[in-house]
Design an enzyme around this catalytic site. Sequence first.
Site, short mmCIF file in Angstrom:
data_model
loop_
_atom_site.label_atom_id
_atom_site.label_comp_id
_atom_site.label_asym_id
_atom_site.label_seq_id
_atom_site.Cartn_x
_atom_site.Cartn_y
_atom_site.Cartn_z
N GLY A 10 -8.76 1.81 -1.00
CA GLY A 10 -8.66 3.14 -0.39
C GLY A 10 -9.90 3.98 -0.68
O GLY A 10 -9.82 5.20 -0.76
N GLY A 13 -11.17 7.15 1.43
CA GLY A 13 -10.32 8.33 1.57
C GLY A 13 -10.85 9.56 0.86
O GLY A 13 -11.94 9.55 0.28
N GLN A 14 -10.06 10.63 0.89
CA GLN A 14 -10.48 11.92 0.32
C GLN A 14 -10.85 11.78 -1.16
O GLN A 14 -11.91 12.21 -1.60
CB GLN A 14 -9.35 12.96 0.45
N LEU A 15 -9.98 11.16 -1.94
CA LEU A 15 -10.26 10.99 -3.37
C LEU A 15 -11.19 9.80 -3.61
O LEU A 15 -12.14 9.88 -4.40
CB LEU A 15 -8.92 10.77 -4.11
N ASP A 36 -11.68 -0.78 1.73
CA ASP A 36 -10.78 0.04 2.56
C ASP A 36 -10.64 -0.70 3.90
O ASP A 36 -11.30 -1.73 4.13
CB ASP A 36 -11.40 1.45 2.78
N ASP A 51 -7.62 -5.30 3.51
CA ASP A 51 -6.29 -4.73 3.73
C ASP A 51 -5.47 -5.11 2.50
O ASP A 51 -5.19 -6.30 2.27
CB ASP A 51 -5.68 -5.35 5.01
N TYR A 141 7.01 8.82 1.20
CA TYR A 141 5.83 8.77 0.32
C TYR A 141 6.25 9.03 -1.13
O TYR A 141 5.89 8.28 -2.04
CB TYR A 141 4.85 9.84 0.80
N LYS A 145 6.15 6.57 -4.38
CA LYS A 145 5.42 6.88 -5.62
C LYS A 145 6.36 6.85 -6.83
O LYS A 145 5.98 6.38 -7.91
CB LYS A 145 4.72 8.24 -5.51
N ILE A 171 -5.19 17.82 -3.97
CA ILE A 171 -6.59 17.79 -4.40
C ILE A 171 -7.46 18.53 -3.38
O ILE A 171 -7.35 18.30 -2.18
CB ILE A 171 -7.09 16.34 -4.58
P1 NAD Z 1 -6.48 9.25 1.95
O1 NAD Z 1 -5.42 9.15 2.97
O2 NAD Z 1 -7.60 10.20 2.17
O3 NAD Z 1 -7.11 7.82 1.68
C1 NAD Z 1 -6.33 6.66 1.60
C2 NAD Z 1 -7.19 5.51 2.05
O4 NAD Z 1 -6.37 4.33 1.99
C3 NAD Z 1 -7.66 5.66 3.51
O5 NAD Z 1 -9.08 5.61 3.55
C4 NAD Z 1 -7.02 4.50 4.22
O6 NAD Z 1 -7.85 3.90 5.21
C5 NAD Z 1 -6.76 3.52 3.07
N1 NAD Z 1 -5.69 2.57 3.36
C6 NAD Z 1 -4.48 2.81 3.91
N2 NAD Z 1 -3.80 1.67 4.05
C7 NAD Z 1 -4.59 0.69 3.57
C8 NAD Z 1 -4.45 -0.72 3.45
N3 NAD Z 1 -3.36 -1.36 3.87
N4 NAD Z 1 -5.47 -1.42 2.90
C9 NAD Z 1 -6.60 -0.78 2.49
N5 NAD Z 1 -6.79 0.54 2.59
C10 NAD Z 1 -5.80 1.26 3.14
O7 NAD Z 1 -5.77 9.55 0.55
P2 NAD Z 1 -6.39 10.28 -0.71
O8 NAD Z 1 -6.09 11.71 -0.55
O9 NAD Z 1 -7.77 9.84 -0.96
O10 NAD Z 1 -5.42 9.72 -1.84
C11 NAD Z 1 -5.76 8.61 -2.63
C12 NAD Z 1 -4.59 8.29 -3.52
O11 NAD Z 1 -4.29 9.42 -4.34
C13 NAD Z 1 -3.31 7.97 -2.75
O12 NAD Z 1 -2.62 6.94 -3.40
C14 NAD Z 1 -2.53 9.26 -2.81
O13 NAD Z 1 -1.17 9.02 -2.78
C15 NAD Z 1 -2.95 9.80 -4.16
N6 NAD Z 1 -2.82 11.26 -4.20
C16 NAD Z 1 -3.67 12.05 -3.49
C17 NAD Z 1 -3.51 13.43 -3.51
C18 NAD Z 1 -4.40 14.34 -2.71
O14 NAD Z 1 -4.16 15.55 -2.68
N7 NAD Z 1 -5.45 13.82 -2.08
C19 NAD Z 1 -2.49 14.00 -4.29
C20 NAD Z 1 -1.62 13.16 -4.97
C21 NAD Z 1 -1.81 11.79 -4.95
C1 AKB Z 2 0.12 15.11 0.05
O1 AKB Z 2 0.17 16.30 0.39
O2 AKB Z 2 0.80 14.20 0.55
C2 AKB Z 2 -0.80 14.77 -1.10
C3 AKB Z 2 -0.04 14.78 -2.37
C4 AKB Z 2 0.18 16.04 -3.09
O3 AKB Z 2 0.42 13.75 -2.80
N1 AKB Z 2 -1.89 15.68 -1.10
#
Ligand code: NAD
Ligand code: AKB
Length: 314
Positions: A10, A13-15, A36, A51, A141, A145, A171
């Site tokens: 992943g 993604g954002q993080l 990713d 994947d 979701y 988790k 985040i």
């Molecule tokens: P995001 O949606 O921006 O990124 C997730 C990435 O996972 C995407 O780039 C997507 O293409 C990839 N992905 C999805 N399915 C896939 C698969 N089958 N194989 C490979 N890649 C795949 O999410 P994020 O905000 O970067 O979050 C990253 C992690 O942190 C997640 O597990 C999320 O639950 C957790 N999280 C994020 C936040 C937040 O606010 N951003 C808060 C709490 C938890």
């Molecule tokens: C969402 O809003 O789904 C995420 C999280 C807090 O897990 N940013």
Amino acid sequence: MEKKNILVTGATGQLGSVLTKMLQRKHGLNNVIASDLKKQEHFEGLFEFIDVTDFDALQESVLKNEITEIYHLAAILSANGEKNPLNTWDVNMKSLFNVLEVSRIHGINKVFYPSSIAVFGDNVKRVATPQSSNLTPSTVYGISKASGENWVNYYYTKYGLDVRSIRYPGIIGYQSMPSGGTTDYAVDIYHKAVKQEPFECFLEASTELPMIFMDDAIRATIELMNAPSEAISVRTSYNVSGMSFTPKQVFHSIQKLYPDFEIKYKPDFRQDIANSWPKSIDDSFAKKDWRWKPEYDLDRMTTIMIKKLRAHYN
Ligand code: NAD
Ligand code: AKB
């Protein structure tokens, strides 16, 4: 320093996009494999299309790259997850099982698994939600988790796999865009302010949620992963707190710099999700075990977000 080969799932993604850069800086460009389903346009470093629901593809990469640590970030988030609940369950759980199994079979040293404030639902204290609360999540979701937290605890207890986890709040960062979450408005609002466009908020003005600035979220992750194993008393997932605010409060914080900025509230289905989440988080276990301390409050974050986004758009 011991040599590490790190796989990030992943990573686009954002993080993931920000954490990958930090890991590259710490461990070297050639010791971090970003993976990713999709790739960032100007990504620098090693990248593989994986994947994570495909065990063979994951295993092939782990063996070929002699991976020693995995940061498993791939997931479908809260709002997008509700559009296709069974697929969300499949992707989030299958990818986690594949990571846990490949790690068990091939002796991976450490795994990072992000959880979320989405694990909490009814029957919790909504202010300063304690570490050990009832987990009755309102979204698929959140269910994935909460189950994931129990599975990582199981792999630690049963197999000694060193999995570490944080329940991130929403985040907020200038480096990347969120996708498919309930807290996404809190990033989008800064982009609209800097572009001098009015903002339509999908949550009500008074919806208070736990949030964290990206720099704090990254530092928390690195600090937890660097903590000595014996210091870690929580093997499900740690509550971590940054700040808490409502849409109205972040709007006012931005208005100090953009007095003409306008906001309209048009709550949609994400309001129900937000209503089921805590307003703030008690992170005393993280503070005690690995000395967690956030550095950013709302106004400090606003100043940096605006400065960085101005530079980006100008
Ligand atoms: P995001 O949606 O921006 O990124 C997730 C990435 O996972 C995407 O780039 C997507 O293409 C990839 N992905 C999805 N399915 C896939 C698969 N089958 N194989 C490979 N890649 C795949 O999410 P994020 O905000 O970067 O979050 C990253 C992690 O942190 C997640 O597990 C999320 O639950 C957790 N999280 C994020 C936040 C937040 O606010 N951003 C808060 C709490 C938890
Ligand atoms: C969402 O809003 O789904 C995420 C999280 C807090 O897990 N940013």
